[in-house]
Design a protein around this motif. Structure first.
Motif, PDB file in Angstrom:
ATOM      1  N   THR A  76       0.872  -0.885   0.069  1.00 54.51           N
ATOM      2  CA  THR A  76       0.001  -0.060   0.059  1.00 54.51           C
ATOM      3  C   THR A  76       0.973   1.213  -0.092  1.00 54.51           C
ATOM      4  O   THR A  76       1.710   1.255   0.798  1.00 54.51           O
ATOM      5  CB  THR A  76      -1.020   0.014   1.154  1.00 54.51           C
ATOM      6  N   PRO A  77       0.505   2.163  -0.947  1.00 56.21           N
ATOM      7  CA  PRO A  77       1.377   3.503  -0.830  1.00 56.21           C
ATOM      8  C   PRO A  77       1.433   4.216   0.344  1.00 56.21           C
ATOM      9  O   PRO A  77       0.079   4.139   1.014  1.00 56.21           O
ATOM     10  CB  PRO A  77       0.919   4.252  -2.213  1.00 56.21           C
ATOM     11  N   SER A  96       0.639   7.311   0.619  1.00 58.05           N
ATOM     12  CA  SER A  96      -0.414   8.302   0.664  1.00 58.05           C
ATOM     13  C   SER A  96      -1.772   7.575   0.925  1.00 58.05           C
ATOM     14  O   SER A  96      -2.716   8.416   1.314  1.00 58.05           O
ATOM     15  CB  SER A  96      -0.599   8.632  -0.685  1.00 58.05           C
ATOM     16  N   ASP A  97      -1.921   6.333   0.872  1.00 55.56           N
ATOM     17  CA  ASP A  97      -3.198   5.811   0.977  1.00 55.56           C
ATOM     18  C   ASP A  97      -3.267   5.178   2.393  1.00 55.56           C
ATOM     19  O   ASP A  97      -4.504   4.779   2.947  1.00 55.56           O
ATOM     20  CB  ASP A  97      -3.376   4.453  -0.025  1.00 55.56           C
ATOM     21  N   LYS A  98      -2.547   5.314   3.401  1.00 52.55           N
ATOM     22  CA  LYS A  98      -2.277   4.837   4.742  1.00 52.55           C
ATOM     23  C   LYS A  98      -2.872   5.897   5.488  1.00 52.55           C
ATOM     24  O   LYS A  98      -2.411   6.989   5.316  1.00 52.55           O
ATOM     25  CB  LYS A  98      -1.074   4.247   5.324  1.00 52.55           C
ATOM     26  N   PRO A  99      -4.032   5.787   6.376  1.00 50.64           N
ATOM     27  CA  PRO A  99      -4.559   6.933   6.785  1.00 50.64           C
ATOM     28  C   PRO A  99      -3.689   7.436   8.071  1.00 50.64           C
ATOM     29  O   PRO A  99      -3.955   8.539   8.514  1.00 50.64           O
ATOM     30  CB  PRO A  99      -5.895   6.405   7.602  1.00 50.64           C
ATOM     31  N   PHE A 100      -2.757   6.455   8.695  1.00 52.50           N
ATOM     32  CA  PHE A 100      -2.080   7.048   9.939  1.00 52.50           C
ATOM     33  C   PHE A 100      -0.751   6.439   9.636  1.00 52.50           C
ATOM     34  O   PHE A 100      -0.240   5.745   9.329  1.00 52.50           O
ATOM     35  CB  PHE A 100      -2.709   6.088  11.311  1.00 52.50           C
TER      36      PHE A 100
END
Length: 71
Positions: free
Chosen positions: A64-65, A67-71
């Motif tokens: 997962t990039p 930028s797509d990880k919320p935390f």
């Protein structure tokens, strides 16, 4: 008069061992699977055990990039 003699036995008979091997193998595989399933979220277990299995290693790679990880 009958003679009394002792037959030394070091352990279970080979027939008894042959009888229990399939059952013990199935229970052992089930226990190993359960431990792997329940411990797969523990980072130390994942790094030391599951990362050494080539088929399982690719499952835990996080692609997962950032930028797509919320935390």
């Amino acid at each position: 008069m009958a003679r009394f003699s002792l037959i030394p036995r070091a352990g279970p008979l080979p027939g008894a061992i042959r009888h229990w091997v399939p059952s013990l193998g199935i229970w052992g595989f089930g226990a190993a699977f359960a431990v792997s399933y329940f411990m797969s979220d523990v980072p130390k277990f994942r790094m030391d055990v599951l990362d050494n299995i080539p088929i399982v290693r690719s499952y835990f790679i996080d692609d997962t990039p950032a930028s797509d990880k919320p935390f």
